[in-house]
Design a protein around this motif. Structure first.
Motif, PDB file in Angstrom:
ATOM      1  N   THR A   5      89.044   2.061 -41.574  1.00 12.68           N
ATOM      2  CA  THR A   5      90.182   1.583 -42.352  1.00 12.68           C
ATOM      3  C   THR A   5      89.768   1.558 -43.825  1.00 12.68           C
ATOM      4  OG1 THR A   5      89.704  -0.803 -42.375  1.00 12.68           O
ATOM      5  CG2 THR A   5      90.783   0.089 -40.395  1.00 12.68           C
ATOM      6  N   GLY A   6      90.728   1.804 -44.693  1.00 18.58           N
ATOM      7  CA  GLY A   6      90.368   1.967 -46.099  1.00 18.58           C
ATOM      8  C   GLY A   6      89.544   3.224 -46.295  1.00 18.58           C
ATOM      9  N   GLY A   7      89.748   4.196 -45.394  1.00 18.37           N
ATOM     10  CA  GLY A   7      88.894   5.385 -45.379  1.00 18.37           C
ATOM     11  C   GLY A   7      89.022   6.284 -46.593  1.00 18.37           C
ATOM     12  N   ALA A   8      90.139   6.179 -47.315  1.00 20.18           N
ATOM     13  CA  ALA A   8      90.298   6.979 -48.534  1.00 20.18           C
ATOM     14  C   ALA A   8      89.753   6.246 -49.751  1.00 20.18           C
ATOM     15  CB  ALA A   8      91.774   7.328 -48.748  1.00 20.18           C
ATOM     16  N   GLY A   9      89.294   5.042 -49.551  1.00 19.08           N
ATOM     17  CA  GLY A   9      88.769   4.244 -50.654  1.00 19.08           C
ATOM     18  C   GLY A   9      87.310   4.525 -50.943  1.00 19.08           C
ATOM     19  N   PHE A  10      86.748   3.708 -51.798  1.00 14.85           N
ATOM     20  CA  PHE A  10      85.389   3.892 -52.303  1.00 14.85           C
ATOM     21  C   PHE A  10      84.344   3.857 -51.179  1.00 14.85           C
ATOM     22  CE2 PHE A  10      81.930   1.265 -54.656  1.00 14.85           C
ATOM     23  CZ  PHE A  10      81.108   2.369 -54.783  1.00 14.85           C
ATOM     24  N   THR A  34      99.819   5.157 -50.958  1.00  8.51           N
ATOM     25  CA  THR A  34     100.819   5.018 -52.021  1.00  8.51           C
ATOM     26  C   THR A  34     100.228   5.505 -53.335  1.00  8.51           C
ATOM     27  OG1 THR A  34     101.808   3.133 -50.894  1.00  8.51           O
ATOM     28  CG2 THR A  34     102.320   3.399 -53.231  1.00  8.51           C
ATOM     29  N   ASP A  35      98.959   5.158 -53.568  1.00  4.85           N
ATOM     30  CA  ASP A  35      98.221   5.720 -54.694  1.00  4.85           C
ATOM     31  C   ASP A  35      97.596   7.019 -54.218  1.00  4.85           C
ATOM     32  OD1 ASP A  35      96.605   6.438 -56.790  1.00  4.85           O
ATOM     33  OD2 ASP A  35      95.234   4.723 -56.619  1.00  4.85           O
ATOM     34  N   GLY A  36      98.313   8.111 -54.421  1.00  3.92           N
ATOM     35  CA  GLY A  36      97.884   9.394 -53.888  1.00  3.92           C
ATOM     36  C   GLY A  36      96.595   9.927 -54.476  1.00  3.92           C
ATOM     37  N   LYS A  37      96.140   9.348 -55.588  1.00  3.61           N
ATOM     38  CA  LYS A  37      94.900   9.818 -56.203  1.00  3.61           C
ATOM     39  C   LYS A  37      93.702   9.646 -55.271  1.00  3.61           C
ATOM     40  CE  LYS A  37      96.461   8.820 -60.923  1.00  3.61           C
ATOM     41  NZ  LYS A  37      96.270   7.973 -62.121  1.00  3.61           N
ATOM     42  N   LYS A  38      93.817   8.699 -54.348  1.00  9.84           N
ATOM     43  CA  LYS A  38      92.705   8.445 -53.432  1.00  9.84           C
ATOM     44  C   LYS A  38      92.440   9.619 -52.503  1.00  9.84           C
ATOM     45  CE  LYS A  38      94.099   4.493 -51.644  1.00  9.84           C
ATOM     46  NZ  LYS A  38      94.072   3.228 -50.861  1.00  9.84           N
ATOM     47  N   GLU A 174      84.483   6.217 -56.568  1.00  7.59           N
ATOM     48  CA  GLU A 174      85.207   4.996 -56.952  1.00  7.59           C
ATOM     49  C   GLU A 174      86.181   5.239 -58.111  1.00  7.59           C
ATOM     50  OE1 GLU A 174      83.041   1.892 -58.862  1.00  7.59           O
ATOM     51  OE2 GLU A 174      81.808   3.262 -60.054  1.00  7.59           O
ATOM     52  N   GLN A 175      86.361   6.495 -58.497  1.00 10.94           N
ATOM     53  CA  GLN A 175      87.128   6.788 -59.709  1.00 10.94           C
ATOM     54  C   GLN A 175      88.562   6.272 -59.656  1.00 10.94           C
ATOM     55  OE1 GLN A 175      85.058   8.816 -57.978  1.00 10.94           O
ATOM     56  NE2 GLN A 175      84.760  10.749 -59.047  1.00 10.94           N
ATOM     57  N   HIS A 176      89.135   6.184 -58.471  1.00 10.22           N
ATOM     58  CA  HIS A 176      90.532   5.760 -58.322  1.00 10.22           C
ATOM     59  C   HIS A 176      90.733   4.264 -58.559  1.00 10.22           C
ATOM     60  CE1 HIS A 176      88.647   4.719 -54.518  1.00 10.22           C
ATOM     61  NE2 HIS A 176      89.592   3.818 -54.363  1.00 10.22           N
ATOM     62  N   VAL A 183      80.976  -1.226 -63.591  1.00 14.71           N
ATOM     63  CA  VAL A 183      80.656  -1.241 -65.015  1.00 14.71           C
ATOM     64  C   VAL A 183      80.019   0.089 -65.428  1.00 14.71           C
ATOM     65  CG1 VAL A 183      79.217  -2.339 -66.784  1.00 14.71           C
ATOM     66  CG2 VAL A 183      80.452  -3.752 -65.112  1.00 14.71           C
ATOM     67  N   ALA A 184      79.185   0.653 -64.572  1.00 20.68           N
ATOM     68  CA  ALA A 184      78.550   1.935 -64.892  1.00 20.68           C
ATOM     69  C   ALA A 184      79.602   3.012 -65.154  1.00 20.68           C
ATOM     70  CB  ALA A 184      77.623   2.363 -63.754  1.00 20.68           C
ATOM     71  N   PHE A 185      80.633   3.043 -64.337  1.00 19.21           N
ATOM     72  CA  PHE A 185      81.712   4.028 -64.490  1.00 19.21           C
ATOM     73  C   PHE A 185      82.440   3.830 -65.816  1.00 19.21           C
ATOM     74  CE2 PHE A 185      86.173   5.324 -63.719  1.00 19.21           C
ATOM     75  CZ  PHE A 185      85.958   6.662 -63.423  1.00 19.21           C
ATOM     76  N   HIS A 186      82.759   2.578 -66.149  1.00 15.31           N
ATOM     77  CA  HIS A 186      83.492   2.295 -67.383  1.00 15.31           C
ATOM     78  C   HIS A 186      82.649   2.591 -68.626  1.00 15.31           C
ATOM     79  CE1 HIS A 186      87.093   0.763 -65.555  1.00 15.31           C
ATOM     80  NE2 HIS A 186      86.429  -0.120 -64.836  1.00 15.31           N
ATOM     81  N   LEU A 187      81.375   2.222 -68.584  1.00 15.25           N
ATOM     82  CA  LEU A 187      80.522   2.460 -69.759  1.00 15.25           C
ATOM     83  C   LEU A 187      80.327   3.956 -69.991  1.00 15.25           C
ATOM     84  CD1 LEU A 187      77.800  -0.350 -69.576  1.00 15.25           C
ATOM     85  CD2 LEU A 187      80.096  -0.400 -70.565  1.00 15.25           C
TER      86      LEU A 187
END
Length: 315
Positions: A5-10, A34-38, A174-176, A183-187
């Motif tokens: 479950t949550g398989g399209a997530g991070f 619903t958020d198709g970017k995943k 985790e980009q979605h 924090v690493a992604f944002h920096l």
């Protein structure tokens, strides 16, 4: 059939990748797209089927899921720590989890789920014990309450049930997540936009950039979960971190070193986070080690470097 479950997530998609690497592709992904970017998290993975989270819930409640299930990894959740709609959070994180748990118990299916280090609140002790738990927001309370529900059942459970209290997880896929990405992604994004990497200034007794967390690389986390899959005799609630707190400053310094530009810029600590922010976390992983898990956890500088390299290769 393995169900994630949550398989399209991070974390869910990283579990699927690890199963694929074992030659396993009979996997049912349950999620809300619903958020198709995943969907990008699944594009390079091999799965057998997809099911909407609401359809899956209806299927397990009516016992109409016509599958022989090997194990369920329950990663689906509302993961926003700033969501204060308590009914929504409890429906998704608590009631849904109870339904999946009882389905697994009725059929003796190994069940692994995502709890959170947020259940400990401000600490300072992060050990799997009721006396140390003090959730500060709705997300944390929902995870805490499900852990409490499970604790009452554990003495009577005959199949494997494992709850993992994730500390600060970072890494590929985790980009979605938008504002909830690491924090690493944002920096990294700030550096690539020509800005300086920004960290919180002095707060809560910690110097600027000195607030510290237990940061765990997602591949190390998944390896731990698969060890439990291979060792079904172990059940319980376990911390899943490295056992060592490191400052946010280390992330910024690693990103600066990797790209060869920028300097740390400190910003005022946000008012809306005061009183509900964990300035320090450090997993006590003695329980994990005591049952025989010997896997290694990479340090923060190594993990961030590995992650930046992956991002450069995958865009």
């Amino acid at each position: 059939m393995y169900i994630v479950t949550g398989g399209a997530g991070f974390i869910g998609s990283n579990i699927i990748q690890a199963l694929n690497q074992r030659g396993i592709d009979n996997i049912l992904v349950v999620d809300d797209l619903t958020d198709g970017k995943k969907c990008r998290n699944l594009s390079d993975l091999n799965i057998a089927d997809y099911m909407d989270m609401h359809d899956f819930l209806n299927a397990i409640k009516s016992d109409s899921l016509a599958l022989e299930v090997t194990a369920i990894f329950h990663e689906g959740a509302c993961s926003s720590t700033t969501e204060w709609d308590g009914k929504f959070v409890m429906d998704v994180n608590y009631q849904y989890s109870k339904a999946v748990l009882h389905y697994c118990l009725s059929k003796k299916i190994p069940f692994s789920y995502a709890s959170s280090a947020s259940v400990y609140g401000s600490g300072p002790v992060f050990k799997e014990d009721r006396s140390q738990e003090n959730p500060l927001n709705m997300y944390a309370f929902s995870k805490f309450q499900f852990d409490q529900y499970l604790r009452r059942l554990l003495p009577t459970i005959e199949s494997q049930v494992c709850g993992f209290r994730y500390f600060n997880v970072y890494g590929p896929r985790e980009q979605h997540k938008g504002s909830m990405a690491s924090v690493a992604f944002h920096l990294r994004n700030q550096i690539l936009a020509g800005e300086n990497p920004k960290l919180f200034g002095e707060y809560d007794g910690y110097e600027a950039g000195g607030q510290s967390r237990d940061f765990i690389y997602v591949e190390d986390l998944v390896n731990t979960k698969l060890w439990f899959l291979d060792n079904p005799q172990h059940s319980g609630i376990f911390n899943l971190g490295t056992g060592k707190a490191e400052p946010f400053r280390t992330i910024a310094e690693t990103v600066i070193q990797y790209y060869g530009r920028g300097e740390i810029e400190y910003i005022d600590f946000p008012e809306h986070l005061k009183g509900v922010y964990q300035s320090f976390t450090e997993a006590d992983i003695s329980q994990l080690r005591n049952i025989g898990y010997e896997g290694e956890f990479r340090g923060l500088a190594k993990g961030v470097t590995d992650y930046l390299t992956w991002l450069e290769q995958h865009g």
